[in-house]
Design an enzyme around this catalytic site. Structure first.
Site, PDB file in Angstrom:
ATOM      1  N   HIS A 190      31.436  24.341  38.850  1.00 55.17           N
ATOM      2  CA  HIS A 190      31.034  24.883  40.162  1.00 55.17           C
ATOM      3  C   HIS A 190      30.176  26.137  39.995  1.00 55.17           C
ATOM      4  CE1 HIS A 190      35.050  27.304  40.348  1.00 55.17           C
ATOM      5  NE2 HIS A 190      34.098  28.036  39.840  1.00 55.17           N
ATOM      6  N   HIS A 191      30.075  26.628  38.770  1.00 58.00           N
ATOM      7  CA  HIS A 191      29.126  27.724  38.507  1.00 58.00           C
ATOM      8  C   HIS A 191      27.736  27.179  38.249  1.00 58.00           C
ATOM      9  CE1 HIS A 191      32.293  30.788  38.057  1.00 58.00           C
ATOM     10  NE2 HIS A 191      33.008  29.791  37.594  1.00 58.00           N
ATOM     11  N   TYR A 248      40.798  33.404  35.877  1.00 53.84           N
ATOM     12  CA  TYR A 248      42.233  33.346  36.190  1.00 53.84           C
ATOM     13  C   TYR A 248      43.039  34.147  35.192  1.00 53.84           C
ATOM     14  CZ  TYR A 248      40.848  30.264  39.783  1.00 53.84           C
ATOM     15  OH  TYR A 248      40.239  29.786  40.896  1.00 53.84           O
ATOM     16  N   TRP A 296      26.113  39.050  31.439  1.00 60.39           N
ATOM     17  CA  TRP A 296      27.386  38.850  30.724  1.00 60.39           C
ATOM     18  C   TRP A 296      27.646  37.366  30.502  1.00 60.39           C
ATOM     19  CZ3 TRP A 296      32.303  36.678  31.617  1.00 60.39           C
ATOM     20  CH2 TRP A 296      32.471  36.064  32.851  1.00 60.39           C
ATOM     21  N   LYS A 355      50.336  31.468  47.595  1.00 56.65           N
ATOM     22  CA  LYS A 355      50.686  32.805  47.102  1.00 56.65           C
ATOM     23  C   LYS A 355      50.546  33.843  48.202  1.00 56.65           C
ATOM     24  CE  LYS A 355      50.356  32.615  42.240  1.00 56.65           C
ATOM     25  NZ  LYS A 355      51.457  33.488  41.891  1.00 56.65           N
ATOM     26  N   ARG A 357      20.557  38.077  42.532  1.00 62.88           N
ATOM     27  CA  ARG A 357      21.264  39.077  41.739  1.00 62.88           C
ATOM     28  C   ARG A 357      20.439  39.424  40.510  1.00 62.88           C
ATOM     29  NH1 ARG A 357      26.030  35.523  38.788  1.00 62.88           N
ATOM     30  NH2 ARG A 357      26.568  37.507  37.855  1.00 62.88           N
ATOM     31  N   HIS A 385      35.570  29.899  33.442  1.00 64.79           N
ATOM     32  CA  HIS A 385      36.363  29.779  34.651  1.00 64.79           C
ATOM     33  C   HIS A 385      37.830  30.101  34.431  1.00 64.79           C
ATOM     34  CE1 HIS A 385      36.682  29.515  38.811  1.00 64.79           C
ATOM     35  NE2 HIS A 385      37.883  29.035  38.579  1.00 64.79           N
ATOM     36  N   THR A 435      46.478  29.000  45.919  1.00 67.78           N
ATOM     37  CA  THR A 435      46.173  30.402  46.163  1.00 67.78           C
ATOM     38  C   THR A 435      46.679  30.797  47.543  1.00 67.78           C
ATOM     39  OG1 THR A 435      44.197  30.033  44.857  1.00 67.78           O
ATOM     40  CG2 THR A 435      44.351  32.128  45.988  1.00 67.78           C
ATOM     41  N   SER A 455      53.413  40.766  42.876  1.00 61.08           N
ATOM     42  CA  SER A 455      54.677  40.071  43.145  1.00 61.08           C
ATOM     43  C   SER A 455      55.880  40.927  42.761  1.00 61.08           C
ATOM     44  CB  SER A 455      54.745  38.744  42.385  1.00 61.08           C
ATOM     45  OG  SER A 455      53.671  37.918  42.753  1.00 61.08           O
ATOM     46  N   GLU A 460      38.812  32.063  32.364  1.00 65.54           N
ATOM     47  CA  GLU A 460      38.773  33.508  32.154  1.00 65.54           C
ATOM     48  C   GLU A 460      39.022  34.282  33.444  1.00 65.54           C
ATOM     49  OE1 GLU A 460      38.561  35.607  29.682  1.00 65.54           O
ATOM     50  OE2 GLU A 460      38.044  37.429  30.790  1.00 65.54           O
ATOM     51  N   HIS A 473      27.508  46.332  31.605  1.00 63.22           N
ATOM     52  CA  HIS A 473      28.490  46.597  32.669  1.00 63.22           C
ATOM     53  C   HIS A 473      29.474  45.425  32.752  1.00 63.22           C
ATOM     54  CE1 HIS A 473      30.306  47.369  36.572  1.00 63.22           C
ATOM     55  NE2 HIS A 473      29.865  46.193  37.003  1.00 63.22           N
ATOM     56  N   ASP A 510      61.527  44.800  21.481  1.00 62.87           N
ATOM     57  CA  ASP A 510      60.102  45.028  21.213  1.00 62.87           C
ATOM     58  C   ASP A 510      59.391  43.697  21.362  1.00 62.87           C
ATOM     59  OD1 ASP A 510      57.537  45.868  20.156  1.00 62.87           O
ATOM     60  OD2 ASP A 510      58.594  47.547  19.246  1.00 62.87           O
ATOM     61  N   SER A 532      41.325  39.407  18.960  1.00 59.97           N
ATOM     62  CA  SER A 532      42.307  40.318  19.523  1.00 59.97           C
ATOM     63  C   SER A 532      43.077  39.656  20.666  1.00 59.97           C
ATOM     64  CB  SER A 532      41.594  41.582  20.007  1.00 59.97           C
ATOM     65  OG  SER A 532      42.403  42.288  20.895  1.00 59.97           O
ATOM     66  N   SER A 533      42.346  38.973  21.553  1.00 59.14           N
ATOM     67  CA  SER A 533      43.016  38.339  22.686  1.00 59.14           C
ATOM     68  C   SER A 533      43.949  37.243  22.239  1.00 59.14           C
ATOM     69  CB  SER A 533      41.994  37.708  23.638  1.00 59.14           C
ATOM     70  OG  SER A 533      41.268  38.693  24.280  1.00 59.14           O
TER      71      SER A 533
END
Ligand SMILES: [Cu+2]
Lengths: 526, 361
Positions: A296-297, A251, A135, A325, A444, A247, A322, A262, A249, A70, A99, A163-164
């Site tokens: 922080h993880h 963002y 994950w 924004k 979790r 991390h 943040t 926006s 990622e 998932h 293009d 790919s990315s």
């Protein structure tokens, strides 16, 4: 070049060999939606098992495969490709380019995705089952103790990374080289800005992820011990590397979503975006900070206290840009002339729920408190507020907003509104109670839980079924629009919409801006 | 206190528990402080937004103004949040330093995470460590819904960690296989158990009671089934418990020299099987993560091979070495049980004396 570029080729070769940014964008979007449904199906299995205490539907080992797939499918298959699809469609049209800069590479970066996910999904049928280590695939659960299918998982991750990276290089090259005359950097639409910064983040961190999985591969098959303490390695090293990727990622996922809202909020406020320049600087600061907050993880891995303090302060700092924004979006609405079509509803939904997720994020940044929150459902609630109500809501808003431009037909507004309200309510029924069970002590990634968590889990599951079902309504609405929606021919579609993409005919022709437009107005002004 | 305990165990708790320790209370206060700051900011910000949604709508004929910049407000809403953050960082820092104050412990307990149980070992200067495993006792029947679930469903163990009250207890936390995480919400202690590392944490529990928690780091299939139960007792009671534990260890070694009856071995073997083996080999010996015991040629074949597998494990598979986890009596019992249950009916009886060599070798 002559003038042989009329329309698309016919048949399946159009899609296989296309180098057209609109075709590739369309394929990305459909692919990501298919992955969204697949990942959603896994989520339904999870919520069905958690509907009541006790094991009912699946075995614990399979449950772990579901949570793992998932997460992987949603992050790498649904959310990321959907924003790449959006970038493909919109960036050339927004900067007045014909293009993408590297169209053949563009074709490649899409077409290696489906095989990668096919391979990942096929691990479900392999002996030992699919990856079941979450994950975040912490070693040594993902190395010494992993099922044999982990090798296929590693290969799939490598392909996704390639790919990315190709997609990002393409976006950077396009934005840097192909802007129409007069389109200076500080005139670019926010969506282009957020993607440019995201692309740099991707190029910086995807190789780190590739390094992590390569080290896993070495540990598993070639006798190294990067992550095995028994061989002198370090399991915590894995987490540092993973989150150095992980991390930024998050963002990578959320910045393009910021870009989308926006664009949409000013359009339906009929007022220019407030504080354009500060939005650009805030985005850049968030991107920069995202490189120095990874641990922080990992507050509970036993870092020295100085490390904990550094990562706590740095993480708290992210609240500043943040916040800027959020304040800017609300000031954009302030004294505007607001209307609430579906894209605006989803954007406001985003604004409210993402901010809530931001608040819980701030709470999680407080290291001592995180000793109680870490790895509980409180975290699950937090990141679904930012990933689903953040990224997915904004993506949904984007589809409703630009769909008429893409296909020249209008979606059903009443169905769109129903979709919004069911999603909004279903989402909150699902994830709000998860704050409660998390604080009350439910870890979790468990397939079964103590009895005191039963009521809120049942509620969560019911909400999830509602939210899941509402996506089918979305699918139906989009298909109905493409097939038989009311035709629109107005170039602008929305009276408040601003930007070059709204100056081309509706539906957008196969080739746009073969002659570059001349840009004089600053971004987002009337 | 009883009231409080029933509150925290109650259905539908919606907030963090302040717990029973000083640190727990500090963390709880910090959590509430940050939460209320967020609530106040959130209410203010969204009040503005909803007012705008109400008052500035096109359907009410509101005309859009075109302002789109103001350096002053931009600076204000950068600086003010920054100051608020500093205000949050101060109590957060002091609480964190408290959490990290591991010095001057009066008792050290080594906690080792195993797939899927905790091992507790009391470090003793004389070297006479007390050590035992703490296994989930919730029966499979409750998990698979054929029996009503008890009050402490999934949060009950055969042997809890016993610690004395009003004593600074230091936990040295590590793991044997994958990463686990040892968490007791009421004590506000959560620390990852990482193979190859020893992490430190501590607690001082002011009141007697039973505190329950769980493993919080995904550690494989039965991650959801390795609870933590801590029993805090008065220092006197703790002394008595320790003495009894030592006595029992001696009695065990005595027992290991005796010959037990087939019934005794089968009864104890069933208990051992159902705590230590059932997760992988199935309630009917039908297999699962591990292979089937019923009808297994290994189990029904040569005893020494069977014994070697159980005592030493099978390298590279989930089948772990049980020699360090089970004593001789338990090993003998579970071997006897496997050789005679599930229709295996070999009639073989394994005595504790038969495995003594294995166990220490
Ligand atoms: Cu564990």
């Amino acid at each position: 070049m002559g003038d042989h570029h009329h329309g698309p080729a016919t048949g399946v070769t159009r899609w296989l060999f296309t180098t057209n940014h609109k075709d590739i964008g369309t394929m990305y979007l459909w692919f990501s939606f298919a992955m969204f449904l697949l990942g959603g199906f896994f989520a339904m299995v999870i919520r069905a098992e958690l509907f009541q205490p006790g094991m009912q539907l699946v075995e614990p080992a399979f449950f772990n495969q579901m949570t793992t797939l998932h997460g992987l499918v949603m992050v790498f298959g649904a959310i990321m490709p959907s924003f790449v699809g959006l970038a493909n469609w919109l960036i050339p049209m927004m900067i007045g380019a014909p293009d993408m800069a590297l169209p053949r590479m563009n074709n490649w970066s899409f077409w290696i995705l489906p095989p990668a996910f096919l391979m990942l999904a096929s691990t479900l049928f392999m002996e030992g089952g699919a990856p079941a280590f979450g994950w975040t695939f912490y070693a040594p659960l993902s190395t010494t103790y992993a099922p044999p299918s982990v090798t296929f998982f590693i290969f799939a991750i490598h392909i996704l990374g390639v790919s990315s990276i190709m997609g990002s290089i393409n976006i950077i090259a396009t934005v840097m080289n192909m802007r129409a005359p007069g389109m200076t950097y500080m005139k670019m639409p926010m969506f282009v800005w957020t993607w440019l910064i995201t692309a740099f983040l991707l190029v910086a961190v995807m190789p780190v992820l590739a390094g992590a999985v390569t080290m896993m591969l070495m540990d598993i098959h070639f006798g190294t011990s990067f992550f095995s303490a028994a061989g002198g390695g370090d399991p915590v090293l894995f987490q540092h590397i993973f989150w150095f990727f992980g991390h930024p990622e998050v963002y990578i996922i959320i910045l393009p979503a910021f870009g989308v809202v926006s664009q949409i909020i000013p359009a339906f406020s009929r007022k220019p975006l407030f504080g354009y320049a500060s939005m650009v600087y805030a985005t850049a600061s968030i991107a920069f900070l995202s490189f120095v907050v990874w641990a922080h993880h990992m507050y509970t891995v036993g870092m020295p206290v100085a490390g904990e303090l550094f990562f706590m302060y740095a993480t708290m700092l992210i609240a500043v840009p943040t916040g800027v924004k959020v304040f800017n979006w609300i000031s954009t609405m302030w004294r505007g002339s607001l209307s609430f079509e579906t894209p605006m509803l989803f954007s406001i939904g985003f604004l409210v729920l993402f901010t809530l997720g931001g608040f819980t994020g701030l709470m999680l940044s407080i290291a001592p408190a995180d000793f109680q929150y870490h790895d509980t459902y409180f975290v699950v609630a937090h990141f679904h507020y930012v990933m689903v109500a953040g990224a997915v809501f904004s993506m949904t808003a984007a589809v409703y907003y630009w769909l008429p431009k893409w296909c020249g037909r209008m979606y059903s507004e009443s169905m769109g509104k129903i979709h919004f309200w069911i999603s909004f309510i279903g989402f909150n029924i699902t994830f709000f109670p998860q704050h409660f069970v998390g604080l009350a002590g439910m870890p979790r990634r468990i397939p079964d839980y103590a009895l005191q968590f039963a009521d809120f889990n049942m509620m969560s599951s019911i909400g999830a079924f509602i939210y899941g079902a509402s996506q089918l309504l979305f699918l139906y609405n989009v298909i109905a629009t493409i097939v038989s929606g009311e035709r629109v021919s107005d170039e602008k579609v929305w009276d408040g919409a601003e930007g070059l993409e709204w100056t081309v005919p509706t539906p957008a022709p196969y080739h746009t801006f073969e002659e570059p437009p001349l840009v004089s107005k600053p971004a987002g002004t009337f | 206190m009883a009231l409080f305990a029933s509150f925290t165990a109650a259905q539908n708790q919606v907030n963090m528990s302040p717990g029973v320790t000083e640190i727990g209370a500090d963390i709880f206060e910090l959590h509430m402080l940050i939460m209320w700051i967020c609530v106040v900011i959130g209410v203010a910000v969204f009040a503005v937004m909803f007012y705008s949604i109400y008052a500035h709508r096109k359907s009410r004929g509101h005309e859009a103004s075109q302002f789109h910049e103001s350096t002053k407000v931009e600076i204000a809403w950068t600086v003010v949040p920054f100051l608020i953050l500093i205000a949050m960082a101060v109590p957060a820092t002091s609480t964190l330093l408290e959490v990290y104050d591991n010095d001057e412990a009066e008792l050290d307990v080594l906690i080792t995470g195993h797939q899927w149980k905790w091992k507790y070992e009391y470090l003793d200067e004389t070297g006479e460590n007390i050590s035992f495993f703490s296994n989930l006792t919730t029966p499979q029947e409750e998990i698979y819904n054929t029996e009503t679930k008890g009050d402490h469903y999934l949060l009950e163990v055969d042997e809890p960690l016993v610690i004395p009250t009003n004593t600074k207890v230091r936990f040295l936390i590590t793991a044997n296989d994958v990463i686990h995480s040892w968490w007791v919400p009421e004590l506000a202690v959560k620390r990852d158990a990482i193979p190859g590392f020893i992490n430190e944490a501590w607690t001082r529990v002011p009141q007697e009671g039973i505190y329950r928690g769980q493993c919080t780091e995904l550690c494989g299939a039965y991650h959801g089934f390795m609870p933590v139960v801590v029993h805090a007792v008065s220092p006197d009671e703790f002394q008595a418990w320790q003495a009894a534990k030592r006595g029992a260890a001696q009695a065990e070694s005595q027992l290991a020299l005796q010959t037990l009856s087939a019934d005794e071995l089968m009864a104890q073997g069933k208990t051992v099987y159902e705590t230590a083996c059932v997760a992988c080999h199935g309630a009917q010996g039908e297999g699962g993560i591990g292979n089937a015991i019923a009808g297994s040629s290994v189990v029904m074949g040569d005893l020494s091979q069977h014994m070697a597998i159980v005592a030493k494990g099978v390298a590279g598979t989930a089948m772990q070495a049980f020699d360090a986890q089970l004593n001789d009596v338990e090993l003998a019992a579970v071997l006897t049980y496997q050789r005679n249950a599930f229709g295996n009916n070999t009639g073989d009886i394994v005595q504790p004396g038969d495995v003594t060599g294995m166990n220490n070798g």
